[in-house]
Design an enzyme around this catalytic site. Structure first.
Site, PDB file in Angstrom:
ATOM      1  N   ASP A   8      45.825  20.765  19.211  1.00 43.44           N
ATOM      2  CA  ASP A   8      45.709  18.974  20.120  1.00 43.44           C
ATOM      3  C   ASP A   8      44.723  19.669  21.151  1.00 43.44           C
ATOM      4  O   ASP A   8      44.464  21.021  21.856  1.00 43.44           O
ATOM      5  CB  ASP A   8      47.350  19.007  20.622  1.00 43.44           C
ATOM      6  CG  ASP A   8      46.678  18.022  21.527  1.00 43.44           C
ATOM      7  OD1 ASP A   8      45.846  18.092  22.087  1.00 43.44           O
ATOM      8  OD2 ASP A   8      47.980  18.813  22.589  1.00 43.44           O
ATOM      9  N   LYS A  69      36.461  16.394  28.297  1.00 42.87           N
ATOM     10  CA  LYS A  69      36.519  15.502  26.319  1.00 42.87           C
ATOM     11  C   LYS A  69      36.238  14.325  27.524  1.00 42.87           C
ATOM     12  O   LYS A  69      36.197  13.984  26.546  1.00 42.87           O
ATOM     13  CB  LYS A  69      38.085  15.365  26.526  1.00 42.87           C
ATOM     14  CG  LYS A  69      38.824  14.504  25.635  1.00 42.87           C
ATOM     15  CD  LYS A  69      40.499  15.169  25.489  1.00 42.87           C
ATOM     16  CE  LYS A  69      40.788  13.881  24.109  1.00 42.87           C
ATOM     17  NZ  LYS A  69      42.513  14.567  23.834  1.00 42.87           N
ATOM     18  N   GLU A 168      46.791  11.127  18.889  1.00 47.62           N
ATOM     19  CA  GLU A 168      47.393  11.956  19.284  1.00 47.62           C
ATOM     20  C   GLU A 168      49.447  11.091  19.224  1.00 47.62           C
ATOM     21  O   GLU A 168      50.691  11.771  18.392  1.00 47.62           O
ATOM     22  CB  GLU A 168      47.414  11.711  20.611  1.00 47.62           C
ATOM     23  CG  GLU A 168      46.145  12.637  20.768  1.00 47.62           C
ATOM     24  CD  GLU A 168      45.761  13.155  21.604  1.00 47.62           C
ATOM     25  OE1 GLU A 168      46.071  12.194  23.541  1.00 47.62           O
ATOM     26  OE2 GLU A 168      44.247  12.948  22.186  1.00 47.62           O
ATOM     27  N   ASP A 190      53.032   8.742  26.505  1.00 49.47           N
ATOM     28  CA  ASP A 190      52.427   9.949  27.427  1.00 49.47           C
ATOM     29  C   ASP A 190      51.433   9.954  28.587  1.00 49.47           C
ATOM     30  O   ASP A 190      50.255   9.818  28.852  1.00 49.47           O
ATOM     31  CB  ASP A 190      50.767  10.180  26.207  1.00 49.47           C
ATOM     32  CG  ASP A 190      49.943  11.310  25.978  1.00 49.47           C
ATOM     33  OD1 ASP A 190      50.889  12.287  27.252  1.00 49.47           O
ATOM     34  OD2 ASP A 190      49.150  12.048  25.463  1.00 49.47           O
TER      35      ASP A 190
HETATM   36  P1  ADP Z   1      47.146  16.696  29.296  1.00 48.18           P
HETATM   37  O1  ADP Z   1      47.549  16.044  28.437  1.00 48.18           O
HETATM   38  O2  ADP Z   1      46.611  15.735  30.024  1.00 48.18           O
HETATM   39  O3  ADP Z   1      46.059  18.361  29.321  1.00 48.18           O
HETATM   40  P2  ADP Z   1      50.264  17.842  30.196  1.00 48.18           P
HETATM   41  O4  ADP Z   1      50.730  17.054  29.035  1.00 48.18           O
HETATM   42  O5  ADP Z   1      50.004  18.984  29.788  1.00 48.18           O
HETATM   43  O6  ADP Z   1      48.697  17.216  30.075  1.00 48.18           O
HETATM   44  O7  ADP Z   1      50.444  17.794  31.175  1.00 48.18           O
HETATM   45  C1  ADP Z   1      50.620  18.433  31.888  1.00 48.18           C
HETATM   46  C2  ADP Z   1      50.894  17.901  33.980  1.00 48.18           C
HETATM   47  O8  ADP Z   1      52.664  17.897  33.367  1.00 48.18           O
HETATM   48  C3  ADP Z   1      50.820  18.279  34.999  1.00 48.18           C
HETATM   49  O9  ADP Z   1      50.223  17.549  36.267  1.00 48.18           O
HETATM   50  C4  ADP Z   1      51.954  19.236  35.360  1.00 48.18           C
HETATM   51  O10 ADP Z   1      52.158  18.490  36.573  1.00 48.18           O
HETATM   52  C5  ADP Z   1      52.738  18.322  35.041  1.00 48.18           C
HETATM   53  N1  ADP Z   1      54.621  18.899  34.426  1.00 48.18           N
HETATM   54  C6  ADP Z   1      54.668  20.045  34.223  1.00 48.18           C
HETATM   55  N2  ADP Z   1      55.865  20.253  34.087  1.00 48.18           N
HETATM   56  C7  ADP Z   1      56.357  19.456  35.060  1.00 48.18           C
HETATM   57  C8  ADP Z   1      57.570  18.949  35.220  1.00 48.18           C
HETATM   58  N3  ADP Z   1      58.464  19.967  34.867  1.00 48.18           N
HETATM   59  N4  ADP Z   1      58.382  18.234  35.861  1.00 48.18           N
HETATM   60  C9  ADP Z   1      56.950  17.375  36.302  1.00 48.18           C
HETATM   61  N5  ADP Z   1      56.014  17.216  35.526  1.00 48.18           N
HETATM   62  C10 ADP Z   1      55.599  18.402  34.912  1.00 48.18           C
HETATM   63 MG    MG Z   2      48.391  15.632  26.620  1.00 47.19          MG
END
Ligand code: ADP
Ligand code: MG
Length: 594
Positions: A8, A69, A168, A190
């Site tokens: 990913d 990206k 995705e 997502d």
């Molecule tokens: P991306 O796919 O855009 O790279 P992610 O799917 O890794 O991002 O998500 C990251 C986001 O999720 C961040 O903004 C983080 O603060 C939020 N996040 C992660 N864990 C939690 C949680 N337990 N509760 C709320 N928000 C969360």
């Molecule tokens: Mg993501």
């Protein structure tokens, strides 16, 4: 069976997964984390990738690249809106190709992504104890051909053969094994760090078709943190200083995450003017984020409308992305669809897990499995008057192949320039140009007589290969396809060659480069707060610190990576508590966390 890795390649974080003896699992690196930040720093002493680059962003703000990206396979006109938001420079190179970074050391988005992929490959190789040469890589469903092509180039630059480019949302559905259901509409929600996507898939006998995608490339958990920051500033009654902002931002994210598990939470902030405790209830938090959550619901409605479906017709809802963990978000989704969404898998990992499963299937891990995808936008050629002649239609199953015959419009014409476009509109000016197709060497003939067969072939990755032949003369004319926003094949080959030469470089010397950069960062970080350090520590401790810094410096000037690492670790032990005391979370990264 040759292993294929599922990757990913995310906007903020990237991750890999595979099927091992324990079943489907994500790759954990030596720091026991699964996520590699999609961040790259060009430091004076070398390139840093992932967590190290993230830590270096304070020291090198204009050569620390993230969110690249968004630039993959894009031209200047596509990204104008993004440019103003980022602290680094983006310039336009040859053929509208974007280059990130200062003049003379710019890197293309493909090269930066390749550095992230290479890091992931290296970590997976360490965990699995074998060389990995092939990967399945995921991309957003709305990525067009140019963006997919760029992703493929990035993989090649990283020394990985991209055996499949996978959507995705399809990966998320696969992670839950939803293809077993055979039939039904699936909605994938997502909600990540910086982007929000909703995709509606139709499953028909192991074939996933993307019916609609909608979303906002600037809506995510980061916006929720921003809302909390605005709220916190009101609570604090003063504007935070620039130094405070970082601590405030991290504090707000921590508060948000805590409220996913608790009904009320608090965080302590180390501000310049002293400590401050922020307290918030989940109820109040829900109220604050309601407008943003409502925006995501609005996108769902638009996607449903585009697919001509009602919420009741959605059979499965899959939650993806860290922000989909928020209880209020889950509740709203449950209310809208009248059923529980799939949340069993870790929403950060679900896309990687799906890619890992697909990789395993492609490697031959499960028999009798056929999974195909569809192309997101129609592909075709420009014809007279700027009209768009579609050759392969949107949502055609892939692989797909279509051949059409064309001719010349003037007497004795020996060449035809064909322009390749992607889109759904009737005129090419409203579509996206993918490249130019030049057919040379047609023997002179009256207009209309040459029979030029043009073939569009979309392979299993959703990537386009165009070929052409003049039938009447039997002469196969020379053809050149130049991707408008991509790299030429010769450039790709050169860069691959370069990267192999680079790989031959001694492993220890690469480490040395990384550790030297770290040493420099730590030193710079300490120097900045030195006055505060002196006010917090006794003369004996200051002396010990100074001595250790000198040892780090000496080791950095030497050639021994292991010695430098040892000295850095020792300095890390001495400064770890200081970091907390002085600057709060933000500066801790700079001080040292080897
Ligand atoms: P991306 O796919 O855009 O790279 P992610 O799917 O890794 O991002 O998500 C990251 C986001 O999720 C961040 O903004 C983080 O603060 C939020 N996040 C992660 N864990 C939690 C949680 N337990 N509760 C709320 N928000 C969360
Ligand atoms: Mg993501």
């Amino acid at each position: 069976m040759e292993r294929i890795l599922g990757i990913d390649l995310g906007t903020t974080n990237s991750m890999a997964a595979f099927v091992g003896p324990k079943g489907l699992e994500v790759v954990e690196n030596e720091r026991a984390t699964t996520q590699t930040p999609s961040v790259v720093t060009l430091s004076p002493t070398g390139v840093l990738v992932g967590r190290d680059a993230l830590a270096a962003r304070i020291t090198y703000p204009d050569t620390t690249f993230y969110s690249f990206k968004r630039f993959m396979g894009r031209g200047a006109e596509d990204v104008a809106e993004d440019l103003s938001r980022l602290p680094y420079e983006v310039r336009i190179g040859e053929r509208d190709h974007l280059l990130l970074g200062p003049l003379g050391q710019g890197k293309s988005p493909e090269e930066l992504s390749a550095l992230v992929l290479r890091q992931i490959k290296k970590e997976a190789e360490t965990v699995l104890g074998e060389e990995i040469k092939k990967a399945v890589i995921t991309v957003p469903a709305y990525f067009d051909d140019g963006q997919r092509q760029a992703t493929r180039v990035a993989a090649e630059l990283a020394g990985l053969e991209p055996v499949r480019i996978l959507n995705e949302p399809t990966a998320a559905a696969l992670a839950y094994g939803l293809e077993e259901k055979g039939e039904g509409k699936i909605l994938v929600y997502d909600f990540g760090w910086g982007t929000f996507d909703v995709s509606i898939l139709e499953l028909k006998g192991k074939l996933f078709k993307v019916l609609a995608t909608h979303g906002d490339t600037h809506l995510g958990g980061d916006d929720l943190d921003q809302i909390l920051m605005d709220w916190a500033q009101e609570e604090l009654l003063t504007k935070p200083t620039p130094q405070d902002r970082q601590a405030l931002k991290q504090g707000c994210e921590a508060l948000k995450i805590a409220l996913t598990g608790q009904l009320e939470a608090e965080v302590e902030l180390n501000l310049e003017r002293g400590r401050h405790v922020l307290k918030l209830t989940r109820e109040e938090f829900n109220r604050l984020i309601t407008p943003k959550v409502a925006e995501t619901l609005e996108h769902i409605h638009l996607a449903l409308r585009a697919a001509d479906l009602t919420p009741g017709e959605i059979a499965e809802v899959v939650m993806v992305g860290g922000s989909s963990r928020i209880p209020w978000v889950r509740q709203k989704i449950q209310e809208l669809f009248g059923k529980s969404p799939h949340v069993r898998l870790n929403p950060d990992q679900v896309v990687a897990l799906g890619a890992g499963r697909q990789a395993h299937l492609l490697a031959g891990g499960e028999k009798n499995f056929l999974l195909m995808d569809v192309i997101p936008l129609s592909l075709g050629l420009e014809t007279l008057g700027g009209a768009f002649n579609k050759m392969i239609m949107k949502n055609a199953s892939i692989p797909a192949k279509v051949t059409e015959e064309f001719s010349t419009s003037a007497d004795n014409q020996t060449g035809i320039t064909l322009n390749i476009f992607q889109g759904e509109r009737e005129f090419v000016k409203d579509c996206r140009k993918l490249g130019q197709f030049i057919l040379k060497g047609i023997p002179p003939m009256p207009a209309g007589l040459p029979r030029v067969k043009v073939t569009f072939f979309v392979d299993a990755n959703g990537l386009l290969v165009v070929s052409a032949k003049e039938e009447r003369s039997g002469v196969e004319a020379e053809i050149e396809v130049i991707p408008t926003h991509g790299l030429k094949q010769s450039e790709v080959s050169r860069m691959i060659k370069d990267s192999f030469e680079h790989a031959a470089e001694d492993f220890a010397s690469r480490n040395l480069v990384e550790f030297r950069a770290k040493a420099e960062m730590v030193e710079a970080g300490l120097r900045r707060v030195w006055e505060k350090v002196k006010s917090l520590r006794g003369p004996e401790e200051i002396q010990a610190l100074e001595a250790q810094m000198a040892r780090v410096k000496a080791a950095a000037e030497g050639e021994e990576a292991t010695l430098l690492k040892k000295e850095l670790d020792l300095l890390g032990d001495l400064t770890r508590d200081l970091a907390d005391e002085i600057m709060g979370l933000a500066a801790k990264e700079v001080l040292l966390e080897p």
